[in-house]
Structure formats: C-alpha cells, structure tokens
Design a protein around this motif. Structure first.
Motif, PDB file in Angstrom:
ATOM      1  N   VAL A   1       0.904  -1.365  -0.023  1.00  0.00           N
ATOM      2  CA  VAL A   1      -0.118   0.158   0.040  1.00  0.00           C
ATOM      3  C   VAL A   1       0.886   1.374  -0.037  1.00  0.00           C
ATOM      4  O   VAL A   1       1.787   1.592   0.736  1.00  0.00           O
ATOM      5  CB  VAL A   1      -0.997  -0.056   1.329  1.00  0.00           C
ATOM      6  CG1 VAL A   1      -1.942   1.566   1.226  1.00  0.00           C
ATOM      7  CG2 VAL A   1      -1.796  -1.131   1.321  1.00  0.00           C
ATOM      8  N   TYR A   2       0.758   2.062  -0.884  1.00  0.00           N
ATOM      9  CA  TYR A   2       1.461   3.203  -1.356  1.00  0.00           C
ATOM     10  C   TYR A   2       0.314   4.633  -0.945  1.00  0.00           C
ATOM     11  O   TYR A   2      -0.668   4.633  -1.622  1.00  0.00           O
ATOM     12  CB  TYR A   2       2.101   3.333  -2.289  1.00  0.00           C
ATOM     13  CG  TYR A   2       3.145   2.281  -2.911  1.00  0.00           C
ATOM     14  CD1 TYR A   2       4.413   2.497  -2.745  1.00  0.00           C
ATOM     15  CD2 TYR A   2       2.435   1.280  -3.468  1.00  0.00           C
ATOM     16  CE1 TYR A   2       5.215   1.259  -2.970  1.00  0.00           C
ATOM     17  CE2 TYR A   2       3.406   0.084  -3.800  1.00  0.00           C
ATOM     18  CZ  TYR A   2       4.515   0.188  -3.498  1.00  0.00           C
ATOM     19  OH  TYR A   2       5.333  -0.763  -3.890  1.00  0.00           O
ATOM     20  N   GLU A   3       0.762   5.415   0.105  1.00  0.00           N
ATOM     21  CA  GLU A   3      -0.347   6.507   0.280  1.00  0.00           C
ATOM     22  C   GLU A   3       0.551   7.872  -0.156  1.00  0.00           C
ATOM     23  O   GLU A   3       1.716   8.118   0.502  1.00  0.00           O
ATOM     24  CB  GLU A   3      -0.416   6.395   1.701  1.00  0.00           C
ATOM     25  CG  GLU A   3      -1.529   5.325   2.061  1.00  0.00           C
ATOM     26  CD  GLU A   3      -1.945   5.245   3.361  1.00  0.00           C
ATOM     27  OE1 GLU A   3      -1.251   5.389   4.427  1.00  0.00           O
ATOM     28  OE2 GLU A   3      -3.123   5.157   3.633  1.00  0.00           O
ATOM     29  N   PHE A   4      -0.061   8.741  -0.714  1.00  0.00           N
ATOM     30  CA  PHE A   4       0.614  10.184  -1.150  1.00  0.00           C
ATOM     31  C   PHE A   4      -0.198  11.038  -0.687  1.00  0.00           C
ATOM     32  O   PHE A   4      -1.524  11.050  -0.636  1.00  0.00           O
ATOM     33  CB  PHE A   4       0.624  10.117  -2.734  1.00  0.00           C
ATOM     34  CG  PHE A   4       1.480   8.986  -3.474  1.00  0.00           C
ATOM     35  CD1 PHE A   4       2.707   9.230  -3.531  1.00  0.00           C
ATOM     36  CD2 PHE A   4       0.850   7.714  -3.721  1.00  0.00           C
ATOM     37  CE1 PHE A   4       3.598   8.149  -4.279  1.00  0.00           C
ATOM     38  CE2 PHE A   4       1.613   6.773  -4.231  1.00  0.00           C
ATOM     39  CZ  PHE A   4       2.733   6.835  -4.609  1.00  0.00           C
ATOM     40  N   ASP A   5       0.331  12.347  -0.407  1.00  0.00           N
ATOM     41  CA  ASP A   5      -0.359  13.461  -0.160  1.00  0.00           C
ATOM     42  C   ASP A   5      -0.836  14.387  -1.428  1.00  0.00           C
ATOM     43  O   ASP A   5      -0.772  13.764  -2.393  1.00  0.00           O
ATOM     44  CB  ASP A   5       0.529  14.515   0.685  1.00  0.00           C
ATOM     45  CG  ASP A   5       1.591  14.894   0.056  1.00  0.00           C
ATOM     46  OD1 ASP A   5       1.734  14.680  -1.314  1.00  0.00           O
ATOM     47  OD2 ASP A   5       2.734  15.255   0.805  1.00  0.00           O
ATOM     48  N   ALA A   6      -1.449  15.337  -1.145  1.00  0.00           N
ATOM     49  CA  ALA A   6      -2.145  16.074  -2.234  1.00  0.00           C
ATOM     50  C   ALA A   6      -0.987  16.677  -3.359  1.00  0.00           C
ATOM     51  O   ALA A   6      -1.424  16.929  -4.592  1.00  0.00           O
ATOM     52  CB  ALA A   6      -2.822  17.462  -1.774  1.00  0.00           C
ATOM     53  N   ASP A   7       0.072  16.466  -2.906  1.00  0.00           N
ATOM     54  CA  ASP A   7       1.104  17.108  -3.695  1.00  0.00           C
ATOM     55  C   ASP A   7       1.986  15.802  -4.509  1.00  0.00           C
ATOM     56  O   ASP A   7       2.947  15.900  -5.170  1.00  0.00           O
ATOM     57  CB  ASP A   7       2.120  18.166  -3.117  1.00  0.00           C
ATOM     58  CG  ASP A   7       1.759  19.271  -2.571  1.00  0.00           C
ATOM     59  OD1 ASP A   7       0.789  19.871  -3.329  1.00  0.00           O
ATOM     60  OD2 ASP A   7       2.042  19.569  -1.621  1.00  0.00           O
ATOM     61  N   GLN A   8       1.246  14.512  -4.350  1.00  0.00           N
ATOM     62  CA  GLN A   8       2.046  13.352  -4.825  1.00  0.00           C
ATOM     63  C   GLN A   8       3.007  12.989  -4.149  1.00  0.00           C
ATOM     64  O   GLN A   8       4.062  12.413  -4.943  1.00  0.00           O
ATOM     65  CB  GLN A   8       1.761  13.190  -6.182  1.00  0.00           C
ATOM     66  CG  GLN A   8       0.415  13.595  -7.183  1.00  0.00           C
ATOM     67  CD  GLN A   8      -0.388  12.462  -6.392  1.00  0.00           C
ATOM     68  OE1 GLN A   8      -0.182  11.289  -6.554  1.00  0.00           O
ATOM     69  NE2 GLN A   8      -1.599  12.932  -5.940  1.00  0.00           N
ATOM     70  N   HIS A   9       3.227  13.337  -3.045  1.00  0.00           N
ATOM     71  CA  HIS A   9       4.488  13.118  -2.332  1.00  0.00           C
ATOM     72  C   HIS A   9       4.327  11.812  -1.431  1.00  0.00           C
ATOM     73  O   HIS A   9       3.200  11.725  -0.619  1.00  0.00           O
ATOM     74  CB  HIS A   9       4.990  14.223  -1.279  1.00  0.00           C
ATOM     75  CG  HIS A   9       5.480  15.460  -2.041  1.00  0.00           C
ATOM     76  ND1 HIS A   9       5.389  16.773  -1.664  1.00  0.00           N
ATOM     77  CD2 HIS A   9       6.076  15.560  -3.268  1.00  0.00           C
ATOM     78  CE1 HIS A   9       5.948  17.550  -2.324  1.00  0.00           C
ATOM     79  NE2 HIS A   9       6.437  16.884  -3.427  1.00  0.00           N
ATOM     80  N   LEU A  10       5.144  10.698  -1.418  1.00  0.00           N
ATOM     81  CA  LEU A  10       4.780   9.419  -0.703  1.00  0.00           C
ATOM     82  C   LEU A  10       4.798   9.812   0.941  1.00  0.00           C
ATOM     83  O   LEU A  10       5.893  10.491   1.249  1.00  0.00           O
ATOM     84  CB  LEU A  10       5.878   8.566  -1.023  1.00  0.00           C
ATOM     85  CG  LEU A  10       5.676   7.207  -0.560  1.00  0.00           C
ATOM     86  CD1 LEU A  10       4.436   6.342  -0.922  1.00  0.00           C
ATOM     87  CD2 LEU A  10       7.047   6.170  -0.615  1.00  0.00           C
ATOM     88  N   GLN A  11       3.642   9.442   1.283  1.00  0.00           N
ATOM     89  CA  GLN A  11       3.669   9.580   2.862  1.00  0.00           C
ATOM     90  C   GLN A  11       3.943   8.334   3.566  1.00  0.00           C
ATOM     91  O   GLN A  11       4.739   8.379   4.743  1.00  0.00           O
ATOM     92  CB  GLN A  11       2.308  10.080   3.448  1.00  0.00           C
ATOM     93  CG  GLN A  11       1.945  11.368   2.874  1.00  0.00           C
ATOM     94  CD  GLN A  11       0.399  11.783   3.306  1.00  0.00           C
ATOM     95  OE1 GLN A  11      -0.385  10.811   3.286  1.00  0.00           O
ATOM     96  NE2 GLN A  11       0.181  12.957   3.967  1.00  0.00           N
ATOM     97  N   SER A  12       3.439   7.176   3.121  1.00  0.00           N
ATOM     98  CA  SER A  12       3.809   5.818   4.121  1.00  0.00           C
ATOM     99  C   SER A  12       3.978   4.858   2.827  1.00  0.00           C
ATOM    100  O   SER A  12       3.136   4.731   1.785  1.00  0.00           O
ATOM    101  CB  SER A  12       2.762   5.763   4.773  1.00  0.00           C
ATOM    102  OG  SER A  12       1.656   5.342   4.454  1.00  0.00           O
ATOM    103  N   TYR A  13       4.321   3.630   3.325  1.00  0.00           N
ATOM    104  CA  TYR A  13       4.645   2.414   2.617  1.00  0.00           C
ATOM    105  C   TYR A  13       4.483   1.340   3.417  1.00  0.00           C
ATOM    106  O   TYR A  13       4.946   1.209   4.352  1.00  0.00           O
ATOM    107  CB  TYR A  13       5.774   2.504   1.741  1.00  0.00           C
ATOM    108  CG  TYR A  13       6.107   1.097   1.154  1.00  0.00           C
ATOM    109  CD1 TYR A  13       5.277   0.357   0.314  1.00  0.00           C
ATOM    110  CD2 TYR A  13       7.077   0.065   1.912  1.00  0.00           C
ATOM    111  CE1 TYR A  13       5.610  -0.918  -0.089  1.00  0.00           C
ATOM    112  CE2 TYR A  13       7.450  -1.222   1.552  1.00  0.00           C
ATOM    113  CZ  TYR A  13       6.704  -1.514   0.367  1.00  0.00           C
ATOM    114  OH  TYR A  13       6.754  -2.958  -0.135  1.00  0.00           O
ATOM    115  N   THR A  14       3.299   0.692   3.150  1.00  0.00           N
ATOM    116  CA  THR A  14       2.838  -0.537   4.054  1.00  0.00           C
ATOM    117  C   THR A  14       2.960  -2.058   3.279  1.00  0.00           C
ATOM    118  O   THR A  14       2.448  -1.968   2.179  1.00  0.00           O
ATOM    119  CB  THR A  14       1.377  -0.409   4.512  1.00  0.00           C
ATOM    120  OG1 THR A  14       1.221   0.983   5.118  1.00  0.00           O
ATOM    121  CG2 THR A  14       0.863  -1.328   5.466  1.00  0.00           C
TER     122      THR A  14
END
Length: 385
Positions: free
Chosen positions: A178-191
């Motif tokens: 699971v890859y989660e990105f913020d509104a600017d498409q910056h990676l926030q977390s990787y699960t």
C-alpha cells in the motif's frame, strides 16, 4: 403455425448444436496444440486439459452468434432442399411470419446466452486465471507481472495505491503493498503485509510492516539541514485495518478483462473507477457490447432468413452455407473494426456497440424484402414494358 415453429426450432437447435460442437472442438484442438510447448514438471497434460476445459464457456460465448447463423442456414437449407419451406410458403406463411417465428425460436438461446455471460463465463474465467497463476506463474485478465493494482482517492486530495500480488480464495490475498500519497503526490507511507482479508468497507492486513515518512523530511533535505525527527519511522504490527472502497467482489472482477465481466459487475466496477477518477471508456464500451449481445443473436437469425429463401428458388445448399460462414466472419471482423475505430475516434459507447448489428439487421431486412417481392416487381415491370 405453432407446430411448424416447433419443428423449425428442433431443426435449428439440432444443427446449431452440431456446428457449435464442431467449432468448439476445432478451436480447442488448435489452442491445445499451441499450449503443448508449456508442458513441464509443474504443468502436466492433465492440468493443461483442465485449463482448456475452463476456457470452453468463453469460447462458447464467442462462437454462439456465428454458430447460430451457420446452424440456422444449415437447417433451413435442408428444409428448402426437401421442399418443406415451399410447403410452408404455399400454405400461406409469409416471409414476415417466418421471420417472426425465427425470432421467437431465438428467445431461449438469448436467455441461455444471458446465463452464460452473467454467471458461467465470469466464474470460469476467474477459475482459469487463478489456475493459470498457480500452474504457470502468470494469469490473464487484469493481472500484471507485479500483481493487481488499484487506485483510490482519499480525503484532502490524498491518493492511495494498492498492489495485491496473489489471490487466495474469495476474500483472502497475499503480499499486499500500500502506497499513500499526499495532495502534492509526495509519498507519505509504504505498508507491506504478508496477508490480507477483505471485510465490508475494510481491508484487514496481517503481519504488517509500515514505513512512515516524516512530512518535514523533504523540506529539510532541500534546505540541506538535519530533520528534527527520523526521516522514516518503521512500524511492525500484527494487524492493521484500512478503510477502503475496494471489496472482494471488485477484486475478483479485476481478474477479468472487461469483455468477460458480468454486466452487474461491470456497472459496479465503472462506478468504482469513476469515484476514483479513473478511465472508464473501455469498460463502458464492454458494457454496451454485452447488453447488445442478445440482439446480435437476433441479427444472425435474421440474416439466415433471406439466405433460406434463396435456397427455395435456386438450391445450392453448399453455396448458401459457405455464404453464411462468410457473412458470419465478416460480421465478426466488422465488430472488431467498429470497436477499434470507436476507441480511436472516441465514438459514443452505444454507437460502437450497436453500429455493426444495426447495419447488418438493416441489410438483412432489405435483402428479405427484395427476395419476397422480386417476382412481383418483375411482373410489374414486365407489364409496363
């Protein structure tokens, strides 16, 4: 007329069944020959035959229209050769009445085609994909080499990408990323999780390793300063529950190509794609083509009618059967051409799906009208001359 219709139905069903069995056997044989080079220690001949067996519903779905056309032409040509159609015509049965009878005869086939496309084919395709994945290490449909990918839009313009490597059962999955990105498409977390299970509106991950990126890390790195907190925080947990619009049903649908999905699954999947701002053109066209599929059977039986009338006047059973095969192949090619042109030129989905069938229906009805009135028009022109 009811007795005559029952007799016509028996002849057409019998001939269509024989043609379909022959076509299925022929195509299955060629597919088997093509797949023989894949035999190995992990894939026995029995397993290969099992995969071919799972492909039979899909092949039947694809061959049913042309099988019905050839079978109907074959049956009606036999009736014409035995002068049975002549007896029907002399007894007062018009061409329109015969055509309506042929349409009524097609209704059970349309119902069977609906059951085949909505229930049998999707399940067989899913089983074939999973068996191919287990035996060959790869699967068709929507699976890439890295697995199945899904995109979801979250709150505050956040984006989540879910990668599922393996499916195990209807709701069990393995190797989930699971890859989660913020509104600017910056990676926030990787699960990363070894296993997962779908529950209503949630995905329960097990044996989880989660890497959370410090939101200030990027600014600190750009400024060349040391972040106040670690750049990445590594977390380990036995379970983690994610709220998601992805469900076990939508996951199974993703295994199939849009053309192999059930109409109800396609509608749900299109809604899911639209909710996550993803492209839906191919799925929408596939839905319209699936809705138009029963209409295609009516078109095929309509094409057979003028060919059968030609039989009554000119004979030549083999020639007319060859003509039916030629028209069936031409119709299939026209369908594929319309699909490709529609995708390239952005036609309306309903136009892409219905144009070949409507055109063929108009041509068939026109040919039937000409054949029915040829002698009348000839006598009229002869009197005027």
């Amino acid at each position: 007329m009811r007795l005559a219709r029952r007799y016509l139905a028996t002849e057409i069903y019998r001939s269509s069944a024989v043609v379909l069995l022959a076509l299925l056997g022929l195509f299955s044989f060629f597919n088997l020959i093509e797949e023989l080079d894949k035999l190995s220690a992990s894939l026995s001949l029995g397993s290969l035959l099992y995969l071919q067996l799972l492909n039979l519903p899909t092949q039947l779905y694809e061959l049913l229209p042309i099988g019905l056309l050839i079978g109907a032409v074959l049956a009606l040509a036999g009736l014409a050769q035995r002068n049975e159609l002549v007896i029907l015509r002399v007894s007062g049965v018009s061409g329109l009445q015969l055509l309506v009878s042929l349409w009524i005869i097609t209704i059970p086939l349309m119902i069977g085609a609906l059951v085949l496309s909505e229930y049998i084919t999707p399940r067989a395709e899913i089983q074939a994909s999973e068996s191919s994945l287990k035996l060959l290490g790869k699967a068709g449909g929507g699976r890439l080499n890295s697995g199945y990918w899904f995109k979801e839009n979250g709150a505050n313009d956040q984006t989540r990408l879910i990668n599922i490597t393996h499916l195990r059962g209807t709701s069990q999955v393995e190797q989930v990323h699971v890859y989660e990105f913020d509104a600017d498409q910056h990676l926030q977390s990787y699960t990363q999780a070894a296993m997962g299970e779908f529950t209503p509106n949630h995905l329960l991950l097990k044996e989880v390793q989660r890497s959370v990126i410090n939101p200030d890390a990027l600014q600190a790195l750009e400024a060349g300063t040391t972040p106040s907190a670690p750049i990445i925080t590594l977390e380990h947990t036995d379970q983690l529950e994610l709220e998601t619009s992805l469900s076990a049903e939508r996951l199974l649908v993703r295994v199939l190509t849009p053309e192999r999905m059930a109409a109800t699954d396609l509608i749900d999947y299109i809604a899911y794609l639209k909710a996550n701002q993803l492209e839906t053109e191919r799925q929408t066209v596939a839905l319209w083509r699936k809705l138009a599929y029963p209409f295609t059977l009516l078109v095929m039986i309509t094409i057979a009618a003028p060919i059968s009338f030609m039989q009554t006047r000119h004979g030549g059973v083999g020639t007319k059967i060859f003509l039916g095969i030629l028209i069936g192949v031409g119709f299939f090619m026209a369908n594929q051409l319309a699909l490709n042109l529609g995708m390239l030129t952005n036609w309306q989905p309903w136009l892409t799906a219905l144009l070949p069938s409507v055109f063929a229906l108009i041509v068939a009805l026109g040919a039937l009208l000409i054949i029915e009135n040829a002698h009348r028009w000839a006598r009229h022109f002869h009197r005027e001359a």
